[in-house]
Design a protein around this motif. Structure first.
Motif, mmCIF file in Angstrom:
data_model
loop_
_atom_site.group_PDB
_atom_site.id
_atom_site.type_symbol
_atom_site.label_atom_id
_atom_site.label_comp_id
_atom_site.label_asym_id
_atom_site.label_seq_id
_atom_site.Cartn_x
_atom_site.Cartn_y
_atom_site.Cartn_z
ATOM 1 N N ILE A 245 0.811 -1.210 0.000
ATOM 2 C CA ILE A 245 0.000 0.000 0.000
ATOM 3 C C ILE A 245 0.852 1.272 0.000
ATOM 4 O O ILE A 245 0.413 2.324 -0.465
ATOM 5 N N GLY A 246 2.087 1.174 0.497
ATOM 6 C CA GLY A 246 2.971 2.328 0.432
ATOM 7 C C GLY A 246 3.254 2.741 -1.003
ATOM 8 O O GLY A 246 3.362 3.932 -1.318
ATOM 9 N N HIS A 247 3.365 1.759 -1.892
ATOM 10 C CA HIS A 247 3.548 2.065 -3.312
ATOM 11 C C HIS A 247 2.299 2.747 -3.887
ATOM 12 O O HIS A 247 2.397 3.610 -4.759
ATOM 13 N N PHE A 248 1.127 2.335 -3.394
ATOM 14 C CA PHE A 248 -0.122 2.877 -3.914
ATOM 15 C C PHE A 248 -0.202 4.377 -3.665
ATOM 16 O O PHE A 248 -0.692 5.141 -4.503
ATOM 17 N N LEU B 176 -1.060 -5.592 -1.426
ATOM 18 C CA LEU B 176 -2.096 -5.367 -2.429
ATOM 19 C C LEU B 176 -2.997 -6.581 -2.614
ATOM 20 O O LEU B 176 -4.106 -6.455 -3.132
ATOM 21 N N THR B 177 -2.523 -7.759 -2.208
ATOM 22 C CA THR B 177 -3.329 -8.974 -2.364
ATOM 23 C C THR B 177 -3.963 -9.421 -1.051
ATOM 24 O O THR B 177 -4.597 -10.484 -1.009
ATOM 25 N N ASP B 178 -3.827 -8.636 0.015
ATOM 26 C CA ASP B 178 -4.458 -9.003 1.286
ATOM 27 C C ASP B 178 -5.971 -9.046 1.136
ATOM 28 O O ASP B 178 -6.588 -8.160 0.512
ATOM 29 N N GLU C 122 -11.537 -1.474 0.357
ATOM 30 C CA GLU C 122 -12.265 -1.082 -0.854
ATOM 31 C C GLU C 122 -11.329 -0.410 -1.853
ATOM 32 O O GLU C 122 -11.436 -0.607 -3.064
ATOM 33 N N GLY C 123 -10.365 0.372 -1.336
ATOM 34 C CA GLY C 123 -9.439 1.066 -2.214
ATOM 35 C C GLY C 123 -8.554 0.121 -3.004
ATOM 36 O O GLY C 123 -8.258 0.359 -4.180
ATOM 37 N N ILE C 124 -8.091 -0.958 -2.350
ATOM 38 C CA ILE C 124 -7.202 -1.891 -3.052
ATOM 39 C C ILE C 124 -7.968 -3.015 -3.746
ATOM 40 O O ILE C 124 -7.356 -3.832 -4.439
ATOM 41 N N ASP C 125 -9.279 -3.049 -3.587
ATOM 42 C CA ASP C 125 -10.064 -4.161 -4.128
ATOM 43 C C ASP C 125 -9.826 -4.410 -5.616
ATOM 44 O O ASP C 125 -9.601 -5.557 -6.026
ATOM 45 N N THR D 95 -4.972 -11.372 -8.221
ATOM 46 C CA THR D 95 -5.351 -12.734 -7.843
ATOM 47 C C THR D 95 -5.943 -13.504 -9.014
ATOM 48 O O THR D 95 -5.966 -14.738 -8.990
ATOM 49 N N GLU D 96 -6.409 -12.788 -10.030
ATOM 50 C CA GLU D 96 -6.894 -13.471 -11.242
ATOM 51 C C GLU D 96 -5.747 -13.968 -12.115
ATOM 52 O O GLU D 96 -5.974 -14.685 -13.093
#
Length: 346
Positions: A46-49, A230-232, A319-322, A329-330
């Protein structure tokens, strides 16, 4: 958009600009260019985000953006990425970055992606790097890279080449603006000194703040509890934030508040939405915040309890990283190939 509006857009949520006057002059031009580089080492988080969000501001302000996937740098920095994994990790980084840019409300197709190996092995680049090496002392390069490159009493030579190459990248990519975390400051201050002697110009520098870790202190890529990946899953995000360091009334080194300031509220601002903390009527009912400053004020004044903040923060961050989580994950093969020790058997 006038110059003042472009400056406000480009500089919001940054920690430092070097210099304000140079940036304003640059933004008088039609299409200045900015670049940010990422060495594909550990998983993105998330720091990269928070830094990716700024790229959406650049695009909106009419700034051309290049993202460098600095594959050679990832190996030079104490071999954080084995050479045989550079291609796989670069592919994962590009996919993750595109997902973050899209989640921030921008179009990834508007950004140029370049890998370091596409130009850093060319003769002209290599000769210029040798010139830089001949003219720059070991102590100066160590000082410049001290916040970025892994240090030891006997550093590998790659860590000394790293800051020279990073500045040569600015010239090679024809970037007017060098953008990165505040830990990159030493490297780019070196570049502002030496690039004019190597056929380039001193770049305008924009620095993003580094988020505090959820466990207190600096966020650590190697400490799972200190960051949201990001995949949590939504449950993992909620658990990490519920366990986070967030003492009543204290804003200093409070990772939960920093997530609010640099990630959640910028996204909500883009959507024209407010931050809502749901509470039972017996505890005063819901709280609605139009700005981060109002939220922090209530928290510092102890009108907003950490438990209530954490509950809402977990939902908004998840919700932000969803969309990024779903995108990655796909494609489980991306992670499996990039990080076989962790994901290869899944």
């Amino acid at each position: 958009m006038n110059t003042a509006d472009r400056v406000d857009l480009v500089t919001r949520y940054t920690q430092e600009v070097v210099t304000d006057e140079e940036l304003a002059e640059l933004l008088e031009e039609d299409s200045p260019s900015a670049y940010i580089g990422y060495a594909p080492t550990g998983e993105m988080h998330i720091g990269h985000f928070t830094t990716m969000r700024k790229l959406a501001d650049f695009l909106q302000a009419g700034v051309d953006v290049t993202v460098l996937i600095a594959d050679l740098h990832a190996h030079l920095d104490d071999e954080k990425s084995p050479f045989d994994l550079l291609d796989a990790r670069s592919a994962y980084y590009e996919e993750a970055i595109e997902g973050m840019i899209e989640a921030a409300g921008a179009d990834p197709d508007d950004i140029d992606f370049v890998r370091g190996t596409e130009f850093q092995l060319e003769e002209e680049y290599t000769l210029e790097m040798y010139r830089m090496a001949a003219e720059t002392t070991i102590s100066r390069t160590q000082r410049a890279a001290s916040e970025v490159v892994r240090e030891s009493e006997s550093p590998n030579l790659g860590g000394l080449i790293y800051p020279l190459m990073q500045n040569l990248d600015v010239k090679s990519l024809d970037a007017d603006i060098a953008y990165g975390g505040i830990d990159q400051r030493g490297i780019y201050m070196l570049g502002r000194e030496i690039l004019p002697n190597h056929g380039g110009e001193s770049p305008v520098c924009l620095f993003a703040p580094l988020l505090a870790g959820l466990s207190g202190g600096k966020m650590s890529a190697s400490e799972e509890s200190s960051k949201v990946n990001l995949t949590d899953s939504p449950e993992e995000v909620a658990d990490k934030i519920n366990d986070a360091y967030c003492p009543m009334g204290e804003a200093e080194e409070n990772g939960v508040l920093e997530y609010m300031e640099y990630l959640v509220f910028p996204i909500l601002d883009e959507r024209g939405e407010n931050f809502v903390v749901e509470r039972p009527e017996e505890y005063g009912g819901d709280l609605v915040y139009e700005s981060y400053d109002a939220l922090e004020s209530d928290f510092v004044n102890e009108d907003l309890h950490p438990a209530d903040l954490k509950g809402a923060a977990g939902e908004y961050v998840s919700e932000g990283i969803d969309p990024i989580r779903e995108r990655l994950t796909e494609q489980p093969e991306l992670l499996a190939e990039a990080y076989p020790d962790k994901y290869g058997d899944e």
